[in-house]
Enzyme design. Structure first.
Site, PDB file in Angstrom:
ATOM      1  N   ALA A 155       0.832  -1.205   0.000  1.00 25.08           N
ATOM      2  CA  ALA A 155       0.000   0.000   0.000  1.00 25.08           C
ATOM      3  C   ALA A 155       0.866   1.253   0.000  1.00 25.08           C
ATOM      4  O   ALA A 155       1.986   1.263   0.514  1.00 25.08           O
ATOM      5  CB  ALA A 155      -0.911   0.003   1.225  1.00 25.08           C
ATOM      6  N   GLY A 197       0.804  -5.526   0.479  1.00 24.59           N
ATOM      7  CA  GLY A 197      -0.141  -5.664  -0.618  1.00 24.59           C
ATOM      8  C   GLY A 197       0.481  -6.207  -1.884  1.00 24.59           C
ATOM      9  O   GLY A 197      -0.202  -6.812  -2.716  1.00 24.59           O
ATOM     10  N   GLU A 225       0.370  -9.806  -1.495  1.00 22.75           N
ATOM     11  CA  GLU A 225      -1.023 -10.223  -1.663  1.00 22.75           C
ATOM     12  C   GLU A 225      -1.441 -10.246  -3.130  1.00 22.75           C
ATOM     13  O   GLU A 225      -2.240 -11.095  -3.536  1.00 22.75           O
ATOM     14  CB  GLU A 225      -1.931  -9.309  -0.843  1.00 22.75           C
ATOM     15  CG  GLU A 225      -1.766  -9.533   0.656  1.00 22.75           C
ATOM     16  CD  GLU A 225      -2.517  -8.522   1.494  1.00 22.75           C
ATOM     17  OE1 GLU A 225      -3.340  -8.939   2.327  1.00 22.75           O
ATOM     18  OE2 GLU A 225      -2.287  -7.306   1.317  1.00 22.75           O
ATOM     19  N   GLU A 242       2.440  -6.082   7.744  1.00 21.77           N
ATOM     20  CA  GLU A 242       1.417  -5.114   8.142  1.00 21.77           C
ATOM     21  C   GLU A 242       1.329  -4.870   9.644  1.00 21.77           C
ATOM     22  O   GLU A 242       1.105  -3.742  10.087  1.00 21.77           O
ATOM     23  CB  GLU A 242       0.043  -5.551   7.605  1.00 21.77           C
ATOM     24  CG  GLU A 242      -0.174  -5.287   6.126  1.00 21.77           C
ATOM     25  CD  GLU A 242       0.329  -6.406   5.228  1.00 21.77           C
ATOM     26  OE1 GLU A 242       0.007  -6.417   4.039  1.00 21.77           O
ATOM     27  OE2 GLU A 242       1.075  -7.289   5.738  1.00 21.77           O
TER      28      GLU A 242
END
Length: 265
Positions: free
Chosen positions: A72, A117, A120, A140
């Protein structure tokens, strides 16, 4: 086929002659950190690819030589109010689902960093091909959040509870070799993009209907009891066995030639 925001592409696509599409994460100045605009571009690109029946496989790559995606955009997030962060959340979820829900096989070619992310995004793909210097992780909890792009669910399904707990709870990063031993990546090679494109090309040579139905059966049945999963498989078998692809495949085998697949209509 570029998804463009403010007149510059953040996601680029390149279609190969065999039906393989390369989806390029293209925000190199931020090591492909996922901003609101980039999430929107990924959602739009995913919708376009999902509706294109000529696509047979998708390879996710990066325009940055040392990073797949670092997660992110924390600089953007740092300026968001709580209300703005809540408003951003649905769009981010759609972006990861756009990749996860593609009906064709997807491969992540991970060179360099795939963190948060970015990891992910790779987990949303069916196969992960890593470069020898790849570094993956879900850090995270070290910045006060949890994986929110599917990481808690996809990593656990991929490598099991205890191994996923180790990576998520400690926020530690792993290199390519350890990621392979854990089952986090499927292959470690000198050039992940070339390898992933080669795998995708092999997939693209097979029955488009068969490959799509095989993926659909696997995804739908993975969390079902075995008997229910076998029913899912049977339904997809019927969809494939009575399709034009099956007729062409059997005919080509008998005639000792390569199939000319009618494909998805």
């Amino acid at each position: 086929m570029d998804a463009t925001t403010d007149a510059r592409p953040l996601i680029r696509t390149s279609a190969h002659d065999d039906g393989v599409v390369e989806l390029v994460l293209d925000r190199p100045e931020a090591m492909n950190a996922v901003s609101t605009a980039m999430a929107r571009a990924l959602t739009e690109t995913g919708a376009t690819l999902a509706s294109d029946t000529s696509v047979r496989a998708v390879v996710v790559t990066s325009s940055h030589p040392k990073a797949f995606c670092v997660g992110a955009d924390l600089k953007e997030r740092n300026g968001l109010s709580d209300d703005e962060l809540r408003a951003q959340r649905p769009g981010n979820r759609l972006a990861y689902r756009a990749l996860l829900d593609l009906p064709v096989p997807t491969l992540a070619a991970v060179g360099g960093f795939a963190l948060g992310g970015g990891c992910e995004l790779a987990l949303a793909c069916d196969l992960i091909v890593a470069g020898e210097r790849a570094v993956l992780g879900l850090p995270e909890v070290s910045v006060g959040v949890i994986p929110g792009g599917g990481g808690t669910q996809l990593l656990t399904r991929r490598i099991g509870w205890s191994r996923a707990a180790d990576l998520i709870f400690t926020a530690r990063r792993v290199g390519a070799d350890e990621a392979y031993r854990l089952g986090l990546v499927d292959r470690v090679v000198p050039d992940p993009r070339i390898e992933a494109l080669a795998i995708a090309s092999t997939i693209a040579a097979h029955s488009p209907i068969g490959v799509r139905n095989a993926k659909a059966a696997m995804r739908a049945g993975i969390d079902l009891p075995l008997d229910d999963g076998l029913d899912v498989e049977d339904a997809r078998w019927h969809d494939t066995a009575f399709s034009p692809d099956r007729a062409e495949g059997v005919r080509a085998f008998a005639e000792k030639r390569r199939p000319n697949w009618p494909g998805v209509s």
